[in-house]
Design a protein around this motif. Structure first.
Motif, mmCIF file in Angstrom:
data_model
loop_
_atom_site.group_PDB
_atom_site.id
_atom_site.type_symbol
_atom_site.label_atom_id
_atom_site.label_comp_id
_atom_site.label_asym_id
_atom_site.label_seq_id
_atom_site.Cartn_x
_atom_site.Cartn_y
_atom_site.Cartn_z
ATOM 1 N N VAL A 145 146.139 69.677 -14.514
ATOM 2 C CA VAL A 145 147.466 69.639 -13.501
ATOM 3 C C VAL A 145 147.926 68.092 -13.536
ATOM 4 N N SER A 146 146.869 67.244 -14.099
ATOM 5 C CA SER A 146 147.219 65.581 -13.875
ATOM 6 C C SER A 146 148.057 65.392 -15.142
ATOM 7 N N VAL A 147 147.845 65.918 -16.304
ATOM 8 C CA VAL A 147 148.622 65.686 -17.381
ATOM 9 C C VAL A 147 149.842 65.813 -17.341
ATOM 10 N N PRO A 148 150.844 64.839 -17.809
ATOM 11 C CA PRO A 148 152.250 65.161 -17.502
ATOM 12 C C PRO A 148 152.743 66.158 -18.682
ATOM 13 N N THR A 149 153.611 67.189 -18.370
ATOM 14 C CA THR A 149 154.172 68.111 -19.263
ATOM 15 C C THR A 149 154.851 67.577 -20.393
ATOM 16 N N PRO A 181 156.322 75.445 -26.910
ATOM 17 C CA PRO A 181 156.646 75.499 -25.432
ATOM 18 C C PRO A 181 156.223 76.144 -24.588
ATOM 19 N N ALA A 182 155.629 77.258 -24.975
ATOM 20 C CA ALA A 182 154.872 78.324 -23.823
ATOM 21 C C ALA A 182 153.793 77.598 -23.520
ATOM 22 N N VAL A 183 152.865 77.136 -24.411
ATOM 23 C CA VAL A 183 151.501 76.473 -24.236
ATOM 24 C C VAL A 183 151.804 75.342 -23.376
ATOM 25 N N THR A 184 152.651 74.583 -23.799
ATOM 26 C CA THR A 184 153.095 73.232 -22.712
ATOM 27 C C THR A 184 153.208 73.664 -21.319
ATOM 28 N N LEU A 185 154.192 74.517 -21.062
ATOM 29 C CA LEU A 185 154.713 75.136 -19.869
ATOM 30 C C LEU A 185 153.215 75.687 -19.102
ATOM 31 N N ALA A 186 152.359 76.479 -19.810
ATOM 32 C CA ALA A 186 151.316 77.145 -19.244
ATOM 33 C C ALA A 186 150.218 76.344 -18.983
ATOM 34 N N LEU A 187 150.073 75.077 -19.571
ATOM 35 C CA LEU A 187 148.933 74.328 -19.132
ATOM 36 C C LEU A 187 148.811 73.997 -17.601
ATOM 37 N N PRO A 188 149.711 73.534 -17.037
ATOM 38 C CA PRO A 188 149.614 73.105 -15.549
ATOM 39 C C PRO A 188 149.541 74.263 -14.709
ATOM 40 N N ILE A 189 150.141 75.438 -14.982
ATOM 41 C CA ILE A 189 150.013 76.727 -14.256
ATOM 42 C C ILE A 189 148.912 77.249 -14.406
ATOM 43 N N GLY A 190 148.330 77.393 -15.629
ATOM 44 C CA GLY A 190 146.891 78.053 -15.852
ATOM 45 C C GLY A 190 145.901 77.072 -14.945
ATOM 46 N N VAL A 244 155.883 80.468 -9.911
ATOM 47 C CA VAL A 244 157.146 80.848 -10.638
ATOM 48 C C VAL A 244 158.030 79.795 -10.510
ATOM 49 N N GLY A 245 158.192 79.163 -9.326
ATOM 50 C CA GLY A 245 159.274 78.076 -9.225
ATOM 51 C C GLY A 245 158.655 76.875 -9.919
ATOM 52 N N ASN A 246 157.550 76.660 -10.113
ATOM 53 C CA ASN A 246 156.991 75.446 -11.049
ATOM 54 C C ASN A 246 157.426 75.875 -12.328
ATOM 55 N N MET A 247 157.476 77.194 -12.740
ATOM 56 C CA MET A 247 157.538 77.402 -14.323
ATOM 57 C C MET A 247 159.128 77.269 -14.439
ATOM 58 N N LEU A 248 160.102 77.655 -13.673
ATOM 59 C CA LEU A 248 161.432 77.327 -13.813
ATOM 60 C C LEU A 248 161.793 76.182 -13.950
ATOM 61 N N ALA A 249 161.110 75.020 -12.847
ATOM 62 C CA ALA A 249 161.437 73.662 -12.690
ATOM 63 C C ALA A 249 160.800 73.241 -14.122
ATOM 64 N N GLY A 250 159.556 73.388 -14.495
ATOM 65 C CA GLY A 250 158.902 72.852 -15.810
ATOM 66 C C GLY A 250 159.759 73.331 -17.131
ATOM 67 N N VAL A 289 164.712 84.832 -7.657
ATOM 68 C CA VAL A 289 163.570 85.055 -8.498
ATOM 69 C C VAL A 289 162.342 84.768 -7.292
ATOM 70 N N PHE A 290 162.493 83.810 -6.668
ATOM 71 C CA PHE A 290 161.709 83.359 -5.454
ATOM 72 C C PHE A 290 161.310 84.391 -4.702
ATOM 73 N N VAL A 291 162.216 84.640 -4.251
ATOM 74 C CA VAL A 291 162.100 85.892 -2.784
ATOM 75 C C VAL A 291 161.668 87.212 -3.448
ATOM 76 N N THR A 292 162.136 87.436 -4.773
ATOM 77 C CA THR A 292 161.631 88.781 -5.245
ATOM 78 C C THR A 292 160.178 88.733 -5.828
ATOM 79 N N VAL A 293 159.837 87.524 -6.293
ATOM 80 C CA VAL A 293 158.354 87.625 -6.686
ATOM 81 C C VAL A 293 157.459 87.498 -5.253
ATOM 82 N N ASN A 294 157.790 86.922 -4.155
ATOM 83 C CA ASN A 294 157.054 86.733 -2.881
ATOM 84 C C ASN A 294 157.028 88.157 -2.600
#
Length: 335
Positions: A145-149, A181-190, A244-250, A289-294
């Motif tokens: 979580v702490s490492v910048p994307t 790119p997927a690994v980079t985006l997945a690390l903080p989410i994972g 999901v919101g963090n992934m779209l922002a990331g 996307v946010f409201v649909t996922v929730n």
């Protein structure tokens, strides 16, 4: 259930309206003029014809009062018309449609990596009986979580693209061009998934029904899969909308670092140019996307933990049962 779904749909409509309104207000409070930015070529310093600017303002309705612009834009958005990009003149729906497939491929693969990695770390951290290994695995999510994307992306580019030449560096297609790119985006989410799931697994292991399952002869691995995982995963699903919101922002940072075309790059370009219709289109897409996922997560709760469905059924039954006659504040009067 019908009443519940109706309330959730009303909440979704309210969220979409609030997102549209807030983005409209923020964008129009910015000091720069989007028409001047577009006519100036993004700040190239070329002379700008004032007559041309006035014509563009009239074409996009920016010469009208603010309240009229708001209601017009809202009415068009309700009908599915998000307007045209000020910078390119392309319909916003077309721009989003062109950018969305690339971002969906990126976020979909990143979600798979994040889920597999986060679940694996959480399982290992709660399953092992070695304290040093448990401590090490429990510390990994905080590091992720702490490492910048952007730093992670640049490091992966340096190693796998420039030094080892295993995958293309920029603008690649297919799995080879999407994996970094997927690994980079997945690390903080994972890392978030691992943190929440580890806490849920640890709390569930302390429940009495786990002791009963172990006393009946079940192995730790069998009990963890059959009895512990489902109730422990409820908090993880609860934050699915945030993830999901963090992934779209990331994706904005990741697509910029790896020079990928997608919703992230489209958002970056639109914000820099103050392209109001495009930014509002992206905001509405993200909110939808946010409201649909929730909503999907809320419907999955009873499948993960049957106790939730039982509590909901008792609550609805209590609401629908009328009070008996001859009661005072719900307490029966005995003669």
């Amino acid at each position: 259930m019908a009443r519940y779904l109706a309330l959730r749909v009303l909440q979704a409509i309210w969220v979409l309206w609030a997102a549209f309104t807030l983005s409209f207000i923020v964008l129009y409070l910015l000091p720069a003029d989007p028409i001047s930015i577009a006519a100036d070529g993004g700040g190239a310093g070329t002379p700008v014809d004032k007559a041309a600017i006035a014509e563009l303002q009239a074409r996009y309705g920016l010469d009208r009062p603010l309240w009229e612009q708001y209601w017009t834009a809202l009415w068009h958005a309700v009908r599915g018309d998000l307007g045209h990009s000020i910078g390119t003149g392309q319909p916003v729906t077309s721009a989003l449609g062109d950018a969305l497939p690339s971002t969906l491929a990126l976020t979909g693969l990143a979600l798979v990596f994040a889920t597999v990695g986060g679940v694996a770390v959480a399982f290992a951290a709660t399953y092992t009986r070695r304290p040093w290994l448990r401590t090490t695995l429990a510390a990994l999510p905080s590091l992720g979580v702490s490492v910048p994307t952007f730093w992670t992306g640049l490091l992966l580019l340096q190693l796998f693209s420039f030094q080892w030449r295993l995958v293309p560096a920029f603008g690649g297609h297919g799995f080879a061009g999407t994996v970094l790119p997927a690994v980079t985006l997945a690390l903080p989410i994972g890392a978030v998934i691992a943190q929440v799931l580890t806490a849920g697994l640890a709390a569930t292991w302390r429940q009495p029904f786990v002791d009963v399952a172990l006393a009946k002869g079940g192995s730790r691995w069998w009990v963890q899969r059959k009895h512990v995982l489902r109730p422990a995963s409820v908090p993880t699903f609860t934050i699915a909308g945030v993830l999901v919101g963090n992934m779209l922002a990331g994706s904005v940072v990741v697509e910029t670092v790896f020079a990928r075309q997608g919703v992230g790059r489209l958002t970056q370009t639109a914000v820099l140019a103050q392209d109001i219709p495009v930014v509002q289109g992206v905001v509405l897409l993200t909110s939808a996307v946010f409201v649909t996922v929730n909503l999907a997560v809320d419907l999955l709760y009873p499948l993960l933990d049957p106790r939730i469905a039982a509590r909901s059924g008792r609550s609805l039954a209590a609401e629908e049962t009328p009070e008996p006659s001859g009661t005072v504040e719900g307490v029966a009067i005995r003669g």
